[in-house]
Design a protein around this motif. Structure first.
Motif, PDB file in Angstrom:
ATOM      1  N   GLU A 129      47.870  42.313  39.350  1.00 54.17           N
ATOM      2  CA  GLU A 129      46.511  42.126  39.859  1.00 54.17           C
ATOM      3  C   GLU A 129      45.474  42.680  38.887  1.00 54.17           C
ATOM      4  OE1 GLU A 129      49.119  43.282  41.701  1.00 54.17           O
ATOM      5  OE2 GLU A 129      49.354  41.419  42.835  1.00 54.17           O
ATOM      6  N   ILE A 162      45.243  40.266  35.978  1.00 52.80           N
ATOM      7  CA  ILE A 162      44.510  39.059  36.368  1.00 52.80           C
ATOM      8  C   ILE A 162      43.008  39.351  36.437  1.00 52.80           C
ATOM      9  CG2 ILE A 162      44.113  37.419  38.262  1.00 52.80           C
ATOM     10  CD1 ILE A 162      47.194  37.542  38.742  1.00 52.80           C
ATOM     11  N   ARG A 163      42.633  40.504  36.991  1.00 53.31           N
ATOM     12  CA  ARG A 163      41.208  40.880  37.038  1.00 53.31           C
ATOM     13  C   ARG A 163      40.645  40.985  35.624  1.00 53.31           C
ATOM     14  NH1 ARG A 163      42.428  44.352  41.326  1.00 53.31           N
ATOM     15  NH2 ARG A 163      42.567  46.133  39.920  1.00 53.31           N
ATOM     16  N   ASN A 214      40.278  37.476  34.113  1.00 51.20           N
ATOM     17  CA  ASN A 214      39.111  36.796  34.689  1.00 51.20           C
ATOM     18  C   ASN A 214      37.808  37.329  34.097  1.00 51.20           C
ATOM     19  OD1 ASN A 214      40.479  34.986  36.357  1.00 51.20           O
ATOM     20  ND2 ASN A 214      40.607  36.468  38.025  1.00 51.20           N
ATOM     21  N   LEU A 215      37.719  38.639  33.967  1.00 49.47           N
ATOM     22  CA  LEU A 215      36.528  39.254  33.397  1.00 49.47           C
ATOM     23  C   LEU A 215      36.331  38.822  31.946  1.00 49.47           C
ATOM     24  CD1 LEU A 215      34.202  41.327  33.681  1.00 49.47           C
ATOM     25  CD2 LEU A 215      35.822  43.043  32.866  1.00 49.47           C
ATOM     26  N   TYR A 274      37.547  36.222  30.440  1.00 49.66           N
ATOM     27  CA  TYR A 274      37.327  34.781  30.353  1.00 49.66           C
ATOM     28  C   TYR A 274      35.856  34.470  30.652  1.00 49.66           C
ATOM     29  CZ  TYR A 274      38.784  29.912  30.290  1.00 49.66           C
ATOM     30  OH  TYR A 274      38.945  28.601  29.950  1.00 49.66           O
ATOM     31  N   ARG A 275      35.308  35.130  31.675  1.00 54.54           N
ATOM     32  CA  ARG A 275      33.888  34.930  32.031  1.00 54.54           C
ATOM     33  C   ARG A 275      32.973  35.382  30.904  1.00 54.54           C
ATOM     34  NH1 ARG A 275      33.998  38.103  36.728  1.00 54.54           N
ATOM     35  NH2 ARG A 275      35.892  37.316  37.617  1.00 54.54           N
TER      36      ARG A 275
END
Length: 125
Positions: free
Chosen positions: A111, A114-115, A118-119, A121-122
């Motif tokens: 998790e 993944i966080r 995501n961060l 990637y943004r």
């Protein structure tokens, strides 16, 4: 086109040349139909054997990345878009496998990874 070879690399010099030319093709830095440096010129520029550059070019030709025209030189061939995508996916998979191994060794949860992904990637958008 800038190619850098290292005697300290685990890869043989001809493999270093091949991988850098492939990367330039996949990234678009070498366009379809673009003329590559001659085998002799590349050998001179890199201060390596003509045999080494010949092997790299021959392998690239066998793999469908370039074509050599007698007396004219070697040119970049058109690339299959699906093949380029598969190459990119393969690189991502290798990088993610390394990241997962590092995360597990450091006790980081899926998790958290993944966080972080995501961060990051943004941030890159």
């Amino acid at each position: 086109m800038k190619i850098i070879v290292s005697n300290r690399s685990e890869l043989p010099i001809y493999e270093q040349i091949k991988s850098q030319i492939k990367e330039a093709i996949f990234s678009g830095n070498l366009a379809e139909g673009e003329l590559l440096p001659s085998i002799r010129q590349l050998a001179r520029d890199l201060k390596i054997s003509v045999i080494t550059t010949t092997r790299a070019y021959n392998d690239l030709e066998e793999e469908g990345f370039i074509t050599s025209v007698q007396g004219k030189g070697s040119y970049v061939l058109p690339q299959n878009k699906e093949m380029a995508r598969e190459n990119t996916l393969r690189k991502i998979e290798l990088s993610l496998n390394d990241a997962i191994g590092t995360a597990k060794a450091g006790g980081i949860t899926k998790e958290e990874v993944i966080r972080m992904l995501n961060l990051l990637y943004r941030e890159g958008e």
